[in-house]
Design a protein around this motif. Structure first.
Motif, mmCIF file in Angstrom:
data_model
loop_
_atom_site.group_PDB
_atom_site.id
_atom_site.type_symbol
_atom_site.label_atom_id
_atom_site.label_comp_id
_atom_site.label_asym_id
_atom_site.label_seq_id
_atom_site.Cartn_x
_atom_site.Cartn_y
_atom_site.Cartn_z
ATOM 1 N N SER A 52 58.172 -22.341 37.457
ATOM 2 C CA SER A 52 58.452 -21.696 38.745
ATOM 3 C C SER A 52 57.576 -20.474 38.958
ATOM 4 O O SER A 52 57.017 -20.273 40.043
ATOM 5 C CB SER A 52 59.930 -21.296 38.824
ATOM 6 N N TYR A 56 54.584 -20.185 41.728
ATOM 7 C CA TYR A 56 54.692 -19.151 42.758
ATOM 8 C C TYR A 56 53.389 -18.361 42.878
ATOM 9 O O TYR A 56 52.849 -18.182 43.968
ATOM 10 C CB TYR A 56 55.850 -18.217 42.440
ATOM 11 N N GLU A 59 50.372 -20.498 43.977
ATOM 12 C CA GLU A 59 50.569 -21.149 45.275
ATOM 13 C C GLU A 59 50.411 -22.664 45.159
ATOM 14 O O GLU A 59 49.796 -23.331 45.985
ATOM 15 C CB GLU A 59 49.593 -20.572 46.314
ATOM 16 N N ALA A 255 56.609 -13.372 51.749
ATOM 17 C CA ALA A 255 57.094 -13.920 50.477
ATOM 18 C C ALA A 255 58.374 -14.717 50.654
ATOM 19 O O ALA A 255 58.587 -15.729 49.979
ATOM 20 C CB ALA A 255 57.323 -12.776 49.487
ATOM 21 N N GLU A 258 58.106 -18.465 51.090
ATOM 22 C CA GLU A 258 57.585 -19.278 49.999
ATOM 23 C C GLU A 258 58.738 -20.021 49.324
ATOM 24 O O GLU A 258 59.780 -19.429 49.047
ATOM 25 C CB GLU A 258 56.878 -18.397 48.969
ATOM 26 N N ALA A 260 59.235 -21.050 46.275
ATOM 27 C CA ALA A 260 59.646 -20.481 44.981
ATOM 28 C C ALA A 260 60.499 -19.230 45.183
ATOM 29 O O ALA A 260 61.510 -19.038 44.491
ATOM 30 C CB ALA A 260 58.415 -20.153 44.142
ATOM 31 N N ALA A 261 60.101 -18.380 46.131
ATOM 32 C CA ALA A 261 60.870 -17.160 46.408
ATOM 33 C C ALA A 261 62.253 -17.507 46.956
ATOM 34 O O ALA A 261 63.249 -16.844 46.621
ATOM 35 C CB ALA A 261 60.113 -16.279 47.395
#
Length: 455
Positions: A52, A56, A59, A255, A258, A260-261
């Motif tokens: 992860s 992140y 990208e 962010a 995104e 992952a965020a």
């Protein structure tokens, strides 16, 4: 300007992509590392966290309909090399585990073969799906009638596999069948024709027109992109993308958009909410229920419709702090006669907000984020204050940056709301997990120190 998650593949396709990768690395490693003394639980968690974090920062899931296959291949190689290194790094710290270079090599080859195959199949399937069915397309308009604008139009019409549908030019200097109107007509056309993306040739736009269009895109949740030239817009935070060999500038996403965020924030929300519900609400709710019932008739909990993520309605829960009344769409004022004695205490200490951790657990709210406003406030200020709608691009929060900076409670004038929006937008544009921790700690400090507007 903040881009919404309308960019590129839908969030569901990206979620499928992420879920497949996680399942592959989680389910396959026991097949290759048997008999080596490996603790499957520890290694599984370690892999997931490392994957992860790497994805992140590299990208890895930033794949759009215009992303070239070569770039996808480069992303796979980068992710694979870094992930291989972190897998190898696990074994020196696992003293009971025997490292096997052969097992590690086989594992990495198999998982990345499957991940690569799935990623490219999904990528090309979507292109073929668009070409055959005409679905999953995005409507686009171009402001300006220049050579570069004409080249972009040709790209949209010739490269149908990318999934763009050109709807016309807007220009103050050119007149022909492709020009749908003047630049001043663009807003009405975008709204009436469900346009997704606005491409701007900066040669035909003044700075005031440009700022106005960026604000319009914010309010209407549209994507705005720029055909490059030397305007001062370059000083902003831009990303350059290539539609094959054609360069297009995009305002960067934040962010919080995104994947992952979003996963990290959601996991934190669930964990933190469970702690509060188990350690605090489990004993505090029955106690408050008795006190609320003893003082006044009515339910223990109060629920109210609020605008949530992307203006979707949800019901926000609180401990009831007022007498039963019919003015639920009127915010509380200082010395409000509707507030009960126990209500004054729980409002002053923000205890009345604790049931919203149930909203967080349900996925309607986040622990930290812009506070959800009343519908009356939302309808009043959405068109009066620039960037107001930006706050609705993320989940509302139990606490937020605006609240810990003193902008909470009653709205007495436009300036109160403007200050809230400034802090909300700053939070969205600068989010980090560390910022969430700071806001939570400051919230707790403010509760014990007391807040002037907590009434």
């Amino acid at each position: 300007m903040i881009l919404s998650d309308r960019e590129g593949y839908s969030k569901y396709l990206r979620l499928i992509n992420i879920s497949f990768d996680v399942l592959v690395i989680t389910l396959l490693f026991p097949m290759f590392f048997t008999g080596l003394g490996l603790n499957n639980l520890h290694f599984g968690i370690y892999q997931f966290v490392c994957w992860s974090i790497i994805a992140y920062f590299s990208e890895f899931y930033e794949v759009y309909r215009y992303t070239p296959p070569q770039q996808i291949g480069a992303m796979l190689v980068k992710q694979g090399i870094i992930f291989l290194l972190v897998v190898i790094a696990f074994f020196p710290f696992a003293k009971q585990t025997v490292f096997s270079g052969e097992a590690t090599a086989k594992y990495m080859v198999v998982i990345f073969a499957l991940i690569t195959l799935f990623k490219f199949l999904l990528f090309y399937y979507l292109k073929k799906y668009r070409m055959v069915t005409g679905s999953n397309y995005r409507n686009a308009v171009i402001i300006g009638y220049t050579q570069d604008a004409l080249r972009l139009k040709s790209f949209f019409e010739e490269k149908t596999e990318y999934g763009y549908r050109f709807s016309g030019f807007f220009s103050d200097t050119a007149v022909n069948n492709d020009v749908k109107g003047r630049i001043a007509d663009i807003k009405t056309f975008v709204k009436e024709n469900h346009i997704d993306e606005i491409y701007c040739s900066l040669n035909e736009l003044s700075n005031d027109q440009l700022k106005d269009l960026v604000n319009f895109a914010d309010i209407t949740n549209k994507t705005i992109k720029f055909i490059p030239d030397t305007k001062e817009i370059f000083s902003k935070n831009l990303r350059i993308d290539y539609y094959e060999f054609f360069p297009v500038l995009s305002l960067r996403k934040t962010a919080l958009h995104e994947p992952a965020a979003q996963v990290i924030k959601r996991v934190f929300d669930i964990a933190f909410s469970m702690l509060v519900i188990i350690l605090v609400l489990s004993w505090l709710a029955p106690l408050l229920a008795i006190l609320i019932k003893l003082e006044s008739k009515g339910p223990v909990f109060f629920k109210q419709s609020r605008p949530g993520h992307n203006e979707k309605e949800f019901f926000c829960y609180k401990f009831r702090s007022m007498q039963i009344n019919e003015t639920t769409e009127q915010s509380v004022t200082r010395n409000d006669p509707r507030v009960t004695r126990i209500g004054k205490f729980i409002r002053k200490t923000s205890i009345d907000e604790l049931p919203q951790f149930l909203n967080v657990l349900h996925g309607e709210m986040s622990v930290v984020g812009p506070r959800p406003h009343l519908w009356t406030q939302n309808n009043l200020y959405s068109s009066r204050i620039k960037k107001y709608m930006v706050r609705l691009y993320v989940k509302p929060g139990i606490t937020g940056l605006a609240q810990v900076r003193g902008f909470r409670g009653e709205i007495t004038n436009d300036e109160d709301m403007i200050n809230r929006i400034k802090y909300d937008v700053f939070y969205i544009e600068n989010w980090s997990l560390l910022l969430d921790f700071k806001i939570i700690i400051q919230t707790v400090v403010n509760i014990f120190m007391g807040e002037e507007k907590a009434y």
